[in-house]
Scaffold this motif. Structure first.
Motif, short mmCIF file in Angstrom:
data_model
loop_
_atom_site.label_atom_id
_atom_site.label_comp_id
_atom_site.label_asym_id
_atom_site.label_seq_id
_atom_site.Cartn_x
_atom_site.Cartn_y
_atom_site.Cartn_z
N PHE A 75 0.92 -1.30 0.00
CA PHE A 75 -0.07 -0.22 0.13
C PHE A 75 0.95 1.16 -0.09
CE2 PHE A 75 -2.61 3.30 2.65
CZ PHE A 75 -3.39 3.39 1.55
N GLY A 76 0.94 1.84 -1.10
CA GLY A 76 1.81 3.06 -1.21
C GLY A 76 1.76 3.56 -2.52
N GLN A 77 2.83 4.41 -2.98
CA GLN A 77 2.81 5.17 -4.04
C GLN A 77 3.91 4.44 -4.94
OE1 GLN A 77 2.98 9.21 -1.99
NE2 GLN A 77 2.63 9.69 -4.22
N LYS A 78 3.50 3.88 -6.29
CA LYS A 78 4.55 3.31 -6.93
C LYS A 78 5.87 4.13 -7.37
CE LYS A 78 2.41 0.54 -10.34
NZ LYS A 78 0.97 0.65 -10.79
N SER A 79 5.57 5.42 -7.62
CA SER A 79 7.00 6.14 -7.75
C SER A 79 7.63 6.74 -6.47
CB SER A 79 6.45 7.22 -8.87
OG SER A 79 5.59 8.23 -7.90
N ILE A 99 1.82 -5.23 3.00
CA ILE A 99 2.58 -4.23 3.77
C ILE A 99 2.15 -2.90 3.18
CG2 ILE A 99 4.32 -6.07 4.01
CD1 ILE A 99 6.03 -4.77 2.18
N SER A 100 2.92 -1.87 3.68
CA SER A 100 2.59 -0.37 3.51
C SER A 100 4.01 0.32 3.50
CB SER A 100 1.72 0.13 4.70
OG SER A 100 1.49 1.38 4.35
N GLN A 101 3.85 1.30 2.76
CA GLN A 101 4.96 2.40 2.63
C GLN A 101 4.74 2.86 4.08
OE1 GLN A 101 4.68 4.68 -0.91
NE2 GLN A 101 4.91 6.43 0.59
N THR A 102 5.98 3.03 4.93
CA THR A 102 5.80 3.77 6.05
C THR A 102 5.33 4.84 6.44
OG1 THR A 102 8.01 4.73 5.73
CG2 THR A 102 8.46 2.57 6.44
N THR A 103 5.03 5.75 5.47
CA THR A 103 4.32 7.14 5.52
C THR A 103 2.93 7.19 5.13
OG1 THR A 103 5.24 7.52 3.42
CG2 THR A 103 6.73 8.40 5.02
N GLU A 104 2.33 6.19 5.07
CA GLU A 104 0.82 6.12 4.63
C GLU A 104 -0.12 6.37 5.74
OE1 GLU A 104 -0.70 6.30 1.66
OE2 GLU A 104 1.30 5.99 0.61
N ILE A 105 -1.31 6.73 5.50
CA ILE A 105 -2.43 7.25 6.43
C ILE A 105 -3.04 5.88 6.97
CG2 ILE A 105 -4.66 8.34 6.60
CD1 ILE A 105 -3.77 10.34 4.82
N ILE A 106 -3.11 5.76 8.53
CA ILE A 106 -3.54 4.64 8.91
C ILE A 106 -4.86 4.36 8.55
CG2 ILE A 106 -3.73 3.30 11.16
CD1 ILE A 106 -2.41 6.10 12.33
N GLY A 107 -5.99 5.29 8.41
CA GLY A 107 -7.36 4.93 8.10
C GLY A 107 -7.39 4.42 6.72
N GLU A 108 -6.63 4.85 5.90
CA GLU A 108 -6.73 4.47 4.42
C GLU A 108 -6.12 3.05 4.23
OE1 GLU A 108 -5.06 7.22 1.85
OE2 GLU A 108 -6.56 8.74 2.53
N PHE A 109 -5.13 2.74 4.95
CA PHE A 109 -4.52 1.32 4.92
C PHE A 109 -5.61 0.47 5.41
CE2 PHE A 109 -2.31 -1.94 7.34
CZ PHE A 109 -1.46 -2.53 6.44
N ASN A 110 -6.25 0.53 6.64
CA ASN A 110 -7.33 -0.36 7.08
C ASN A 110 -8.44 -0.27 6.24
OD1 ASN A 110 -6.04 -0.49 9.39
ND2 ASN A 110 -6.83 1.24 10.71
N GLU A 111 -8.70 0.72 5.27
CA GLU A 111 -9.99 0.58 4.45
C GLU A 111 -9.46 -0.29 3.42
OE1 GLU A 111 -11.11 4.43 2.70
OE2 GLU A 111 -11.26 5.23 4.73
N VAL A 112 -8.44 -0.46 3.00
CA VAL A 112 -7.42 -1.28 1.75
C VAL A 112 -7.72 -2.69 2.44
CG1 VAL A 112 -5.59 -1.59 0.56
CG2 VAL A 112 -6.46 0.44 0.44
N VAL A 113 -7.39 -2.74 3.65
CA VAL A 113 -7.41 -4.11 4.30
C VAL A 113 -8.67 -4.64 4.09
CG1 VAL A 113 -7.17 -5.29 6.56
CG2 VAL A 113 -5.28 -3.59 5.76
N ALA A 114 -9.63 -4.07 4.55
CA ALA A 114 -11.10 -4.43 4.73
C ALA A 114 -11.45 -4.92 3.48
CB ALA A 114 -12.18 -3.17 5.30
N ILE A 115 -11.12 -4.14 2.30
CA ILE A 115 -11.48 -4.42 0.89
C ILE A 115 -10.82 -5.92 0.42
CG2 ILE A 115 -11.37 -3.95 -1.53
CD1 ILE A 115 -11.74 -0.92 -0.50
N LEU A 116 -9.65 -5.95 0.72
CA LEU A 116 -8.75 -7.01 0.32
C LEU A 116 -9.30 -8.38 1.06
CD1 LEU A 116 -5.38 -5.42 -0.20
CD2 LEU A 116 -6.69 -6.32 -2.18
N LEU A 117 -9.62 -8.18 2.07
CA LEU A 117 -9.93 -9.30 3.10
C LEU A 117 -10.96 -9.82 2.51
CD1 LEU A 117 -9.29 -8.48 6.86
CD2 LEU A 117 -8.32 -10.19 5.40
N LYS A 118 -11.99 -9.16 1.88
CA LYS A 118 -13.43 -9.91 1.33
C LYS A 118 -12.98 -10.91 0.34
CE LYS A 118 -16.33 -6.04 2.13
NZ LYS A 118 -16.69 -4.88 1.68
N LYS A 119 -11.79 -10.53 -0.45
CA LYS A 119 -11.40 -11.35 -1.68
C LYS A 119 -10.49 -12.38 -1.26
CE LYS A 119 -11.23 -7.22 -4.60
NZ LYS A 119 -10.68 -6.67 -5.74
N TYR A 120 -9.73 -12.10 -0.14
CA TYR A 120 -8.48 -13.03 0.14
C TYR A 120 -8.55 -12.88 1.71
CZ TYR A 120 -6.93 -11.63 -4.28
OH TYR A 120 -6.62 -11.59 -5.59
#
Ligand code: SF4
Length: 274
Positions: A113-117, A154-175
């Motif tokens: 979870f982070g920015q490609k560039s 995993i996450s880039q170290t500087t990401e927003i906690i709330g957004e990381f958790n939202e991404v986790v929730a979406i991915l857990l439904k599929k995986y």
């Protein structure tokens, strides 16, 4: 108007450490890319003879400093051919490299979870042969597909906690078997939490940081969900702000903002508040 300052703000541990190394090493020194996304701090370092370049062929100084974000192993090898390399990679970023390698070695499909560039993500990818997929937002998490017996996030170290958790929730439904390792670093979490606490108590929050600093923009996004917030780069910009109706003014700064610059903003804000 009362002026309050966040209980934690400014340089994270990793950036403070890299700047300290640059200050202690004698020039001539080149940093591989700017040490911080802050034009004032970069020009202070330039004044001491510290150059910055991302073009390895252009580097002519005997000493080369790697910034806190880290680099790929192949760039490290190339830099070593040019001179003495001082590794300023943050230990918390190195920990993420180790986690990514462990997951890769154990056969996991890795999502970052982070920015490609972002240089940190590019550096981490370099440790795992660029085999990870990078997800930057909830939409990209929704769009991600594929069959994986072993998959980890995993996450880039500087990401927003709330957004990381939202991404986790979406991915857990599929995986449902997704292995989640929260690698957002503690200094980032602390800065974000302190900014949110400040925003809850303030009528206006001023976030100080370079316009090119993504962590400053993220602090700003967190604050403006709660109260009015503005992003400024220099103390002079305070003169242009509208303080009408502001009883409590909160001040904070991003992880790439030097204390000396933030202190100037605090002094000016207190003068305006008189
Ligand atoms: Fe280290 Fe965290 Fe700063 Fe990144 S944000 S350099 S991991 S302290």
């Amino acid at each position: 108007m009362e002026v309050t300052v966040a209980r934690q703000y400014g340089f994270c541990f990793g950036v403070r450490r890299a700047i300290q190394i640059a200050d202690e090493l004698s020039a001539p020194l080149t940093t591989y890319g700017p040490l911080v996304h802050n034009p004032y701090e970069v020009s202070r370092l330039e004044g001491k003879g510290v150059k910055s370049s991302l073009d390895i062929q252009e580097i002519k100084t005997p000493n080369i400093l790697v910034r806190a974000h880290g680099i790929t192993p192949s760039v490290m090898e190339e830099l070593k051919l040019k001179g003495k390399v001082i590794d300023g990679t943050c230990p918390l970023v190195k920990k993420v490299h180790g986690i990514a390698q462990m997951l890769d070695k154990n056969g996991y499909k890795i999502l970052i979870f982070g920015q490609k560039s972002h240089p940190e993500t590019i550096g981490t990818q370099g440790y795992i042969g660029n085999r990870a997929d990078v997800i930057h937002n909830t939409q990209e998490a929704e769009n991600f597909s594929g069959d994986y017996d072993k998959i980890a996030l995993i996450s880039q170290t500087t990401e927003i906690i709330g957004e990381f958790n939202e991404v986790v929730a979406i991915l857990l439904k599929k995986y449902p078997h997704l292995r989640v390792i929260d690698t957002i670093c503690e200094p980032t979490k602390e800065n974000q939490n302190a900014a949110v606490e400040l925003a809850k108590e303030s009528d206006l929050v001023v976030v100080v940081g370079g316009k090119n600093s993504s962590n400053t923009r993220k602090l700003m996004l967190n604050c403006e969900k709660i109260t009015r917030a503005v992003h400024i780069e220099s103390p002079e910009e305070l003169d242009k702000l509208d303080f009408s109706g502001v009883k409590i003014l909160g001040l904070t700064s991003g992880a790439s903002t030097p204390d000396w610059l933030f202190d100037k903003v605090v002094i000016k804000a207190k003068e305006l508040a008189k």
